[in-house]
Scaffold this motif. Sequence first.
Motif, short mmCIF file in Angstrom:
data_model
loop_
_atom_site.label_atom_id
_atom_site.label_comp_id
_atom_site.label_asym_id
_atom_site.label_seq_id
_atom_site.Cartn_x
_atom_site.Cartn_y
_atom_site.Cartn_z
N LYS A 411 -150.35 -39.39 -17.03
CA LYS A 411 -151.00 -38.46 -16.12
C LYS A 411 -150.71 -37.02 -16.50
CE LYS A 411 -151.37 -37.27 -11.20
NZ LYS A 411 -150.91 -37.60 -9.82
N ARG A 412 -149.44 -36.72 -16.77
CA ARG A 412 -149.06 -35.33 -17.05
C ARG A 412 -149.61 -34.87 -18.40
NH1 ARG A 412 -145.44 -31.54 -14.68
NH2 ARG A 412 -145.97 -29.61 -15.74
N LEU A 413 -149.69 -35.77 -19.38
CA LEU A 413 -150.18 -35.40 -20.71
C LEU A 413 -151.67 -35.67 -20.87
CD1 LEU A 413 -147.15 -35.15 -21.20
CD2 LEU A 413 -147.46 -36.38 -23.36
N ASN A 414 -152.29 -36.15 -19.77
CA ASN A 414 -153.73 -36.42 -19.79
C ASN A 414 -154.10 -37.42 -20.88
OD1 ASN A 414 -156.36 -36.17 -18.80
ND2 ASN A 414 -156.87 -34.51 -20.23
N LEU A 415 -153.39 -38.55 -20.88
CA LEU A 415 -153.60 -39.62 -21.85
C LEU A 415 -154.00 -40.90 -21.14
CD1 LEU A 415 -150.39 -39.11 -24.04
CD2 LEU A 415 -152.71 -38.36 -24.61
N ASP A 416 -154.56 -41.81 -21.89
CA ASP A 416 -154.80 -43.16 -21.39
C ASP A 416 -153.45 -43.89 -21.39
OD1 ASP A 416 -155.40 -45.92 -21.11
OD2 ASP A 416 -157.43 -45.56 -21.88
N PRO A 417 -153.06 -44.53 -20.28
CA PRO A 417 -151.76 -45.22 -20.26
C PRO A 417 -151.56 -46.23 -21.38
CG PRO A 417 -152.65 -45.06 -18.04
CD PRO A 417 -153.73 -44.58 -18.97
N LYS A 418 -152.66 -46.77 -21.91
CA LYS A 418 -152.51 -47.76 -22.98
C LYS A 418 -151.92 -47.14 -24.24
CE LYS A 418 -157.15 -47.41 -25.05
NZ LYS A 418 -158.41 -48.15 -25.34
N ASN A 419 -151.95 -45.81 -24.31
CA ASN A 419 -151.39 -45.11 -25.46
C ASN A 419 -149.93 -44.73 -25.27
OD1 ASN A 419 -153.77 -45.15 -27.01
ND2 ASN A 419 -154.56 -43.35 -25.93
N VAL A 420 -149.34 -45.18 -24.16
CA VAL A 420 -147.94 -44.87 -23.86
C VAL A 420 -147.13 -46.17 -23.86
CG1 VAL A 420 -146.31 -43.86 -22.22
CG2 VAL A 420 -148.62 -42.89 -22.47
N THR A 421 -146.08 -46.22 -24.65
CA THR A 421 -145.18 -47.38 -24.69
C THR A 421 -143.83 -46.95 -24.14
OG1 THR A 421 -146.28 -48.32 -26.62
CG2 THR A 421 -144.05 -49.09 -26.15
N VAL A 422 -143.33 -47.68 -23.14
CA VAL A 422 -142.03 -47.38 -22.55
C VAL A 422 -141.09 -48.54 -22.86
CG1 VAL A 422 -140.74 -46.98 -20.43
CG2 VAL A 422 -142.99 -45.93 -20.74
N ASN A 423 -140.07 -48.28 -23.66
CA ASN A 423 -139.06 -49.27 -24.01
C ASN A 423 -137.88 -49.15 -23.05
OD1 ASN A 423 -140.31 -50.18 -26.66
ND2 ASN A 423 -140.08 -47.98 -27.03
N VAL A 424 -137.48 -50.27 -22.48
CA VAL A 424 -136.46 -50.28 -21.44
C VAL A 424 -135.10 -50.61 -22.05
CG1 VAL A 424 -135.75 -51.27 -19.24
CG2 VAL A 424 -138.20 -51.01 -19.78
N THR A 425 -134.14 -49.72 -21.90
CA THR A 425 -132.77 -49.97 -22.31
C THR A 425 -132.00 -50.58 -21.15
OG1 THR A 425 -131.94 -47.82 -21.58
CG2 THR A 425 -132.89 -47.94 -23.79
N LEU A 426 -130.74 -50.90 -21.39
CA LEU A 426 -129.87 -51.24 -20.26
C LEU A 426 -129.66 -49.99 -19.41
CD1 LEU A 426 -127.09 -53.44 -21.93
CD2 LEU A 426 -129.14 -54.20 -20.71
N LEU A 427 -129.40 -50.20 -18.14
CA LEU A 427 -129.17 -49.10 -17.21
C LEU A 427 -127.70 -49.11 -16.80
CD1 LEU A 427 -132.26 -49.86 -16.94
CD2 LEU A 427 -132.10 -49.00 -14.60
#
Length: 780
Positions: A411-427
């Motif tokens: 949303k903030r970068l005005n991109l399609d979410p499919k172009n964003v990959t979020v890798n989850v580390t341990l918390l």
Amino acid sequence: MIHDLSSFLKRAPAEEPDSVVAKASPGQLSRRGLIAGAGALVLALSLKPQGATAAEKGFGADGMPHGWRDDPTLFVAIAPDGTVTVTCTRSEMGQGVRTSVALVVADELDADWAKVKVAQAHGDEERFGNQDTDGSRSLRHFFMPLRRAGAAARTMLIEAAAKQWNVPAGEVTAENHALVHAKSGRRIGFGEVAQAAASVPVPDRAGVKLKDPSAFRYIGKGRIGLIDNVGITTGKAQYGLDTRVEGMLYAVVARPPVFGGKVKTFDEAAAMKVPGVVKVVTIDPPAPPYEFMPTGGVAVIARNTWAAIKGREALNPTFDDGPNASYDSDAYRATLEQAVRKPGKVVRQEGDVDAAMKKAAKRLEAEYYIPHLVQAPMEPPAATVRVGKDGKVEAWGCVQSPQAARDRIAKRLNLDPKNVTVNVTLLGGGFGRKSKPDYFVEAALCSQAVDGAPVKMTWTREDDLHNGYYHTVSVERLEAGLDDKGMPIAWLHRSAAPTIGSTFVAGANEQIPIELGMGLVNVPFAIPNMRMENPPADAHVRIGWFRSVSNIPRAFAVQSFLAELAHMAGRDPKDYLLDVIGPARLIDPVKMGDAWNYGEDPSRYPYDTGRLRNVIEAVAQGSGWGRKVDKGRGLGIAAHYSFVTYTAVVAEVEVGPKGEVTVQRVDIAIDSGQQVNPERVRSQLEGAVVMGMGLALTAQITFKNGRAVQDNYDTYELTRINEAPKIINVHLVQGGSWDKPLGGVGEPGVPPVAPAIANAIFAATGRRIRQLPMRDKLSA
């Protein structure tokens, strides 16, 4: 932590990545796929629940954003050497979910635990279903899907082996990582038949045969250690702060110290003179409410974190503090106290409270104050983001809601979410803070500003305490009228607190159904006349989820008040509590004014007062309730229902001559239905006791001139190891059979701890403390 404000949160859809073998259709186990990678052959399984029509109200997982019926894929990978890898779609923050998820699948698969690994899913709810790790619902929502995934894999392996041996599938069994044909004595390992199994049609969901619980090897046994234990204890496990990417830069942000404030001036030239500083970037906030977006500030990007911090110091920024510049938590307490002393919006009403109060033989009024709290996880928020020139974004970090991070970056970068990959580390802890990914957006903006170089955004402890999302401050006023036997015939509860809704809707000042259903409207007492009210309260800070959320102030107020009534009546607190609850019965939550019920179907999850009574009796027996204790010591009891789970606590407290409080022992009982991983249940409850003790005695966030006063763990005091109870006993109460729905575990242990300690202090000293934290109130 609760994160299902579907009326406030708008999620952008995402498409399934090209790497997924095939699309799945609703209502069935729908696909199989053979994936080759790094020399391994894996069996990919997906599972779909029966679809609900648009007219049906979704409960449980069906009611969550993206649910689990749209595309909640669960993958089981079997390598040629027999290694089974289970993909976990929930975030691991110390609760052991990666272990429990793998355990369930492995049991139904009949896998050898020593050959089981776990892989972490990236953020993609279109593919995996809801991934919010909050609300104590990971196993509550996914236990049965996980079982079916394991059972389907077992069935396909069996059929592949039967075909290879040319025998009926009914003669083949799975036994500890192997397929066995008893008649011929033949045996073959999982890995040897995995490729053939991939071509076997996936059984229809309705036809998947689950194990009889009597055959469970891991589920419910409590003999499984953390699957990540070696990595964690040897320092090899990867947390958000551990992320390293080639060419990475580092950033911190000078944020407005007052919620709603803005940057006025800063010295960019001075910051750029600091060795290692690369760039200074202004982060503009969106129009309020900010939701999960950054609140603005000035970022300093450098070649290491220390340089970024020194550069931030050199900025010497000034701020326009905005509309909350005068916020003072002491003065605001008086505002809340005035609010609860006059009528508010009625949110539940039964009988005629006013008439019953006039007829009462005795009356009692009390007000309880609970301050702002902050999650303060050991690992502060941290995220690394790389914005590619091709419009592709990759992020790494400690996050409870990876889809939220994906959506907000897009949303903030005005991109399609499919172009964003979020890798989850341990918390390194979460407690609700890391479900709000403003720090991911900050990292993305910084990466964009340095031509796409990866940037790690680090929050210091001070940043976290000064600019976080706070648990709401609250004043709870209770009034009761008693009959000539000391039993309540009238009950009035007014609750004034800024709402979480204010984070999503500008000007929201009344608590939303989620908050009302956390111990306010849904008290199960056998009192004929009851009224609950909710006066308005404005928010002056960001309000966010905190472990157990509004159950904390409600349990403290209600359970303390009941102990006060018991004392007035000359009754034993435990016996009085049971009498007020009344006989065992099932109550429809909707009839109590709780249409939310933690998102669960009230027909499957009625309020069962019998189960509440059972945990009270269990903790009383386990703690030796009624036993004599030394002078200066006391026992206190409290119970609470939250996250469709029943808990009760007995605390033994010693108060020294100078008012110093030592919690010697705590017993806690829980009925969360059948416990999938008892070892993790025990550890979570032990942690809940320690956390609840900190909230009871030491923790608070106060505000002066709109600013949080506390800076670090020296002033925001959590329970130290030397202060923890010497004895914590966990009593697991089994609630029903394995075909009954599960409750939650991560959060329900916290709420009854503070009132049990308060009641124990009263028993030891005769002093009633009605505000948190309590430690300094005894030395005054």
